[in-house]
Design a protein around this motif. Structure first.
Motif, PDB file in Angstrom:
ATOM      1  N   UNK A   1       5.490   2.988   7.185  1.00 26.10           N
ATOM      2  CA  UNK A   1       4.206   2.794   6.081  1.00 26.10           C
ATOM      3  C   UNK A   1       3.479   4.041   6.166  1.00 26.10           C
ATOM      4  N   UNK A   2       2.929   4.219   7.290  1.00 24.26           N
ATOM      5  CA  UNK A   2       2.065   5.394   7.563  1.00 24.26           C
ATOM      6  C   UNK A   2       2.740   6.602   7.274  1.00 24.26           C
ATOM      7  N   UNK A   3       3.767   6.868   7.840  1.00 25.85           N
ATOM      8  CA  UNK A   3       4.636   8.054   7.516  1.00 25.85           C
ATOM      9  C   UNK A   3       4.884   8.324   5.750  1.00 25.85           C
ATOM     10  N   UNK A   4       5.205   7.198   5.248  1.00 28.45           N
ATOM     11  CA  UNK A   4       5.207   7.349   3.623  1.00 28.45           C
ATOM     12  C   UNK A   4       3.919   7.829   3.191  1.00 28.45           C
ATOM     13  N   UNK A   5       2.815   7.179   3.686  1.00 26.17           N
ATOM     14  CA  UNK A   5       1.346   7.795   2.977  1.00 26.17           C
ATOM     15  C   UNK A   5       1.068   8.980   3.437  1.00 26.17           C
TER      16      UNK A   5
ATOM     17  N   UNK B   1      10.947   1.068   5.887  1.00 20.76           N
ATOM     18  CA  UNK B   1       9.712   0.215   5.844  1.00 20.76           C
ATOM     19  C   UNK B   1      10.410  -1.078   5.276  1.00 20.76           C
ATOM     20  N   UNK B   2      10.972  -1.012   4.086  1.00 21.49           N
ATOM     21  CA  UNK B   2      11.529  -2.188   3.254  1.00 21.49           C
ATOM     22  C   UNK B   2      12.400  -2.882   4.227  1.00 21.49           C
TER      23      UNK B   2
ATOM     24  N   UNK C   1      -4.014   2.324   4.947  1.00 22.74           N
ATOM     25  CA  UNK C   1      -2.614   2.297   5.611  1.00 22.74           C
ATOM     26  C   UNK C   1      -3.143   2.370   7.244  1.00 22.74           C
ATOM     27  N   UNK C   2      -4.041   3.293   7.693  1.00 27.49           N
ATOM     28  CA  UNK C   2      -4.395   3.244   9.016  1.00 27.49           C
ATOM     29  C   UNK C   2      -4.735   1.852   9.975  1.00 27.49           C
TER      30      UNK C   2
ATOM     31  N   UNK D   1       0.645  -1.105  -0.072  1.00 28.41           N
ATOM     32  CA  UNK D   1      -0.133   0.061   0.016  1.00 28.41           C
ATOM     33  C   UNK D   1       1.001   1.000  -0.015  1.00 28.41           C
ATOM     34  N   UNK D   2       1.814   1.279   0.956  1.00 33.17           N
ATOM     35  CA  UNK D   2       2.754   2.462   0.949  1.00 33.17           C
ATOM     36  C   UNK D   2       3.601   2.517  -0.307  1.00 33.17           C
TER      37      UNK D   2
END
Length: 383
Positions: A324-328, A289-290, A353-354, A254-255
């Motif tokens: 991932x939340x930060x990415x989005x 994240x990766x 992503x939430x 998703x991110x």
């Protein structure tokens, strides 16, 4: 060498199969999201493509994919449709756990082989109630002649409308102790009902409805695991170590897709230091994240589930969640006002992503677990 080559060839086909589905899954995603509609058509395609049985050992008729390869598949699918990726991850980890036992525990092979063959041959879909049960367990198992009568309501059972077998448990009161019994529940049984309860902020197409079990009889010989409620058990060390890199690969997908959408939007605008800075912070968070997701895979590949692997896995899970939340969030900032429109498909990813926040171990419990491990304290009751 031949066996390794065969597995590599099979996994390449699995990844190709996932990539071939992304266009149609992406086309369906908005409609499913806007109508709170389960991704039923996507599940039909997953069965046809072989992805439902990808994690089954090739000797049992499946794709023979490793945890790492399954993670790649889930990331690809979730990049096109987060709901499909997340729901598939719940089935996939319920396949990957018995597959791990088939590969690594000689004594368990005859026990797990029938289930794995059913997934490969009949394309049955496995459901999980782990998110609502977790270590504490839920539901009532009443002892009756020859087995138990089960009464329960299970939440967050992703893929429920397509499910064939719910892997779950219930609590029996035995000699003053609360014992969680683990078993499979046939979804076609008349005592089992899928309740239409899934109305959510994001991941709307996962069909994670409540499942009601009203007086279902489970024979004694269909209960493979018994454990104390509220304590970690070797079975959960295995489940969590394998499940979380798979589940969080969906969030990584998703991110990644949110990042790609935002970059495409930003490239059409004049060069500016501000957009470069946002894009740079976004890609830095995505790389983090990766790395965290890959760390979880490395932990699973130790093939030694334990309290320590839970510690390491949950550190990775927390880092994937946060990054991932930060990415989005940064993708929304980079896209600007266009990101607010549904037509960009970015706001759906922001909502999807939430859900990364809500799987165990959530941050306060995860911090307590890691701290207890660092201090040499017991973690048996931290969950």
């Amino acid at each position: 060498m031949t066996q390794v080559a065969n597995i590599a060839h099979q996994s390449e086909s699995i990844v190709d199969a996932a990539k071939s589905l992304t266009k149609v899954f992406a086309e369906r995603a908005s409609g499913n999201d806007e109508n709170d509609r389960f991704v039923a058509d996507n599940y039909a395609d997953l069965k046809t493509s072989g992805l439902i049985s990808a994690g089954v050992p090739s000797d049992l008729g499946g794709g023979g994919a490793s945890i790492r390869e399954l993670c790649d598949v889930l990331k690809i699918i979730a990049g096109a449709c987060g709901s499909t990726g997340l729901a598939l991850s719940m089935h996939t980890h319920q396949v990957a756990v018995p597959a791990w036992r088939w590969y690594n525990q000689e004594a368990a092979r005859d026990l797990v082989a029938p289930l794995l063959r059913r997934v490969a041959e009949d394309k049955i879909v496995l459901l999980s109630s782990g998110g609502s049960d977790w270590i504490g367990g839920s539901g009532v198992a009443e002892k009756v002649e020859g087995g138990y009568r089960i009464t329960a309501r299970k939440m967050f059972s992703s893929g429920a409308p397509a499910g064939d077998l719910l892997m779950t448990g219930a609590i029996s009161e035995e000699d003053g102790a609360r014992i969680v019994l683990h078993f499979g529940v046939p979804m076609a049984a008349p005592e089992v009902t899928v309740l239409d309860t899934w109305r959510t902020l994001g991941m709307r197409g996962t069909g994670s409805h409540d499942i009601k079990i009203d007086g279902l009889f489970i024979p004694d010989d269909k209960i493979p695991v018994r454990r104390k409620a509220g304590e970690w058990h070797p079975a959960f060390h295995l489940i969590a170590t394998i499940a979380f890199p798979l589940i969080y690969s969906a969030y990584l997908g998703v991110a990644q897709s949110a990042r790609d959408i935002a970059i495409d939007i930003a490239k059409k605008r004049p060069v500016s230091h501000r957009t470069q800075s946002i894009a740079g912070r976004m890609d830095t968070a995505l790389t983090a994240a990766h790395l965290a997701r890959n760390y979880m895979i490395d932990v699973a590949e130790r093939n030694a589930p334990s309290a320590q692997t839970i510690n390491d896995t949950m550190i990775g899970r927390r880092l994937v969640e946060e990054h991932t939340i930060k990415v989005v969030e940064l993708a929304m900032e980079l896209a600007g006002g266009l990101g607010f429109y549904r037509k960009t498909d970015l706001e759906r990813r922001f909502r999807d992503i939430q859900a990364a926040r809500y799987h165990p171990l959530q941050k306060d419990v995860q911090s307590e677990y890691v701290g207890a491990m660092a201090l040499g304290h017991s973690v048996d009751h931290i969950f």
